[in-house]
Enzyme design. Structure first.
Site, PDB file in Angstrom:
ATOM      1  N   ARG A 183      -5.434 -13.555 -29.026  1.00 37.22           N
ATOM      2  CA  ARG A 183      -6.408 -13.043 -28.061  1.00 37.22           C
ATOM      3  C   ARG A 183      -6.728 -14.103 -27.007  1.00 37.22           C
ATOM      4  NH1 ARG A 183      -4.421 -10.087 -30.591  1.00 37.22           N
ATOM      5  NH2 ARG A 183      -5.185  -8.453 -31.960  1.00 37.22           N
TER       6      ARG A 183
ATOM      7  N   SER B  17     -13.598  -4.747 -31.041  1.00 41.17           N
ATOM      8  CA  SER B  17     -13.795  -5.917 -31.911  1.00 41.17           C
ATOM      9  C   SER B  17     -14.512  -7.023 -31.148  1.00 41.17           C
ATOM     10  CB  SER B  17     -12.445  -6.421 -32.430  1.00 41.17           C
ATOM     11  OG  SER B  17     -11.812  -5.439 -33.206  1.00 41.17           O
TER      12      SER B  17
ATOM     13  N   GLU C 222     -14.551 -12.627 -29.469  1.00 38.00           N
ATOM     14  CA  GLU C 222     -13.382 -12.150 -28.730  1.00 38.00           C
ATOM     15  C   GLU C 222     -13.813 -11.641 -27.358  1.00 38.00           C
ATOM     16  OE1 GLU C 222     -10.182  -8.502 -29.129  1.00 38.00           O
ATOM     17  OE2 GLU C 222     -10.757  -9.589 -30.961  1.00 38.00           O
TER      18      GLU C 222
END
Length: 337
Positions: free
Chosen positions: A163, A237, A333
Site C-alpha cells: 500500500r 480498510s 492505510e
C-alpha cells in the site's frame, strides 16, 4: 479551467466528511493539464483529489485543490497472449476492471469493486485477494507540478511496497497522475489461493473459474464484509496489516495460539490487523458518530455527522489499544489531510 471558491468537499470523499476547499478546479481534458503550470504558480500549496475513497479530511484545504476527471480507456498494443491497456486517471477503477472483464483481459479480476479512481491506484498500490497493482502495471504517466513536465515511471521506478509507492512518499502532492498502462493476459493466470476467495468459489460450486467468476466471487465477499460508502461513510480498510519478525510471532503465539500469521519470507510474517483490533475489543464498538464496523473491524465508519478529527482520534485510540495489548503499532492505510 475555472476556479471555484470555498467548495464543500463532502461529495468528494467516501467518509462524507464536511470540509472546504479554498480554491477548487476540475481537470477535464489533457489540454487542461497543459495549463496547470499557470495555476500552480499562483499558489504556494495545492492538493490532488481523485475518488476520495482513501482520504480523511481533518481540516479545510487551503491553497488550490485539483480534481482530476480526465477519462478514457483504450487498447494501446496487443499480441496473441498479452495486451497493453491505457486508462486515464479520472476513470473509476472498477470501470476499468469491467472493461477488462468484458474483453476477457485477465489480471485485475481480483481487484474488482475496489472504490476510487484509476489515478489513485498506483499511489496506494491497491491490492486484494493475493493480487496488487504492481503485478500488472507497466508504467505510470505523471505531470510534475513544480517542474511543469511529464515523466513516465516504469514499474520499478514506482518503488511499490505494501500500500505504498514513490507517489505516496517522495512525490506526495507533487505529481499529478495522468494515466496508467497495464499489461494483461489473454490466457488467464488465475490467483485463487487466497482463503476467503477459495471458499467463496467452492460455495458457488466452481472448480475451474473464469475471470468473470473470480470477479463475481470477489464482489460477493466485498459486498458481504464491507459497508457501502453510499449508505454509510467509510474509506474501506483503515489500517495496514503489520509485519513482525518470526521470533516476535513465536512469542505472541505462546500467549495467543490462534494469532494468524502469513509468511512473507523465512524471517518475517504479516499479521492480520483485523484480528488484532477485534482481540483488543474494538469490533462493533461505537463512540458517538464514529464506530468500528461489526463485520470487518479494519473499517472505521462515520454513522453520520462525524468530523474528520473525531474519526482520527478514534483511530488513534485503536492504535494505542493494540500497541498496549500486543506491542504492535498499527499504521494507517488512509491518507490524513
Amino acid at each position: 479551467m475555472q476556479i471555484s471558491r470555498n467548495i464543500s468537499l463532502q461529495p468528494y470523499n467516501t467518509f462524507g466528511i464536511e470540509a472546504l476547499a479554498e480554491n477548487f478546479a476540475v481537470i477535464e481534458t489533457i489540454e487542461d493539464i497543459a495549463t496547470i503550470s499557470k495555476l500552480t504558480k499562483q499558489y504556494q500549496q495545492w492538493h490532488l483529489l481523485g475518488g476520495g475513497s482513501n482520504i480523511l479530511f481533518t481540516d479545510n484545504l487551503s491553497g488550490l485543490t485539483l480534481y482530476n476527471q480526465v477519462k478514457g480507456i483504450f487498447i494501446v498494443q496487443e499480441d496473441e497472449t498479452t495486451v497493453l491497456i491505457k486508462a486515464f486517471a479520472g476513470e473509476k477503477w472498477n470501470d476499468l476492471v469491467q472493461f477488462c472483464l468484458q474483453h476477457n483481459f485477465a489480471g485485475v479480476e481480483n481487484l474488482s469493486l475496489i472504490p476510487g479512481s484509476v489515478g489513485a491506484a498506483p499511489i496506494q498500490n491497491i491490492g486484494a485477494y493475493g493480487v496488487e497493482l504492481k503485478d500488472v502495471l507497466e508504467y505510470v504517466e505523471a505531470y510534475h507540478l513544480d517542474k511543469h513536465e511529464t515523466e513516465i515511471f516504469s514499474n520499478k521506478a514506482c518503488r511499490f511496497g505494501y500500500r505504498d509507492s514513490i507517489f505516496k512518499q517522495q512525490y506526495k502532492n507533487r505529481l499529478l497522475i495522468v494515466a496508467i498502462t497495464l499489461r494483461l493476459n489473454k490466457i488467464p493466470k488465475l490467483v485463487i489461493g487466497y482463503g476467503s476467495l477459495q471458499q467463496q468459489l467452492e460455495k458457488m460450486g466452481i472448480v475451474k473459474p473464469t475471470i468473470q467468476q473470480v470477479a463475481e466471487a470477489v464482489n460477493i465477499i466485498r459486498t458481504n464484509k464491507l459497508p457501502d460508502p453510499a449508505k454509510i461513510g467509510n474509506a474501506g480498510s483503515f489500517f495496514k496489516n503489520p509485519t513482525i519478525s518470526k521470533f516476535r510471532l513465536h512469542v505472541l503465539s505462546e500467549q495467543y495460539a490462534d494469532i494468524p500469521g502469513f509468511a512473507l519470507d523465512e524471517m518475517n510474517f504479516k499479521i492480520s490487523a483485523a484480528w488484532l483490533i477485534e482481540q483488543a475489543g474494538w469490533k462493533g464498538k461505537r463512540e458517538g458518530n464514529v464506530g468500528c464496523n461489526p463485520l470487518q473491524p479494519l473499517v472505521i465508519v462515520n454513522y453520520g455527522g462525524a468530523t474528520g478529527k473525531e474519526i482520527y482520534n478514534f483511530s488513534e485510540a485503536i492504535i494505542q489499544s493494540v500497541k498496549q495489548k500486543f506491542g504492535i503499532e498499527l499504521e494507517r492505510e488512509v491518507n490524513i489531510w
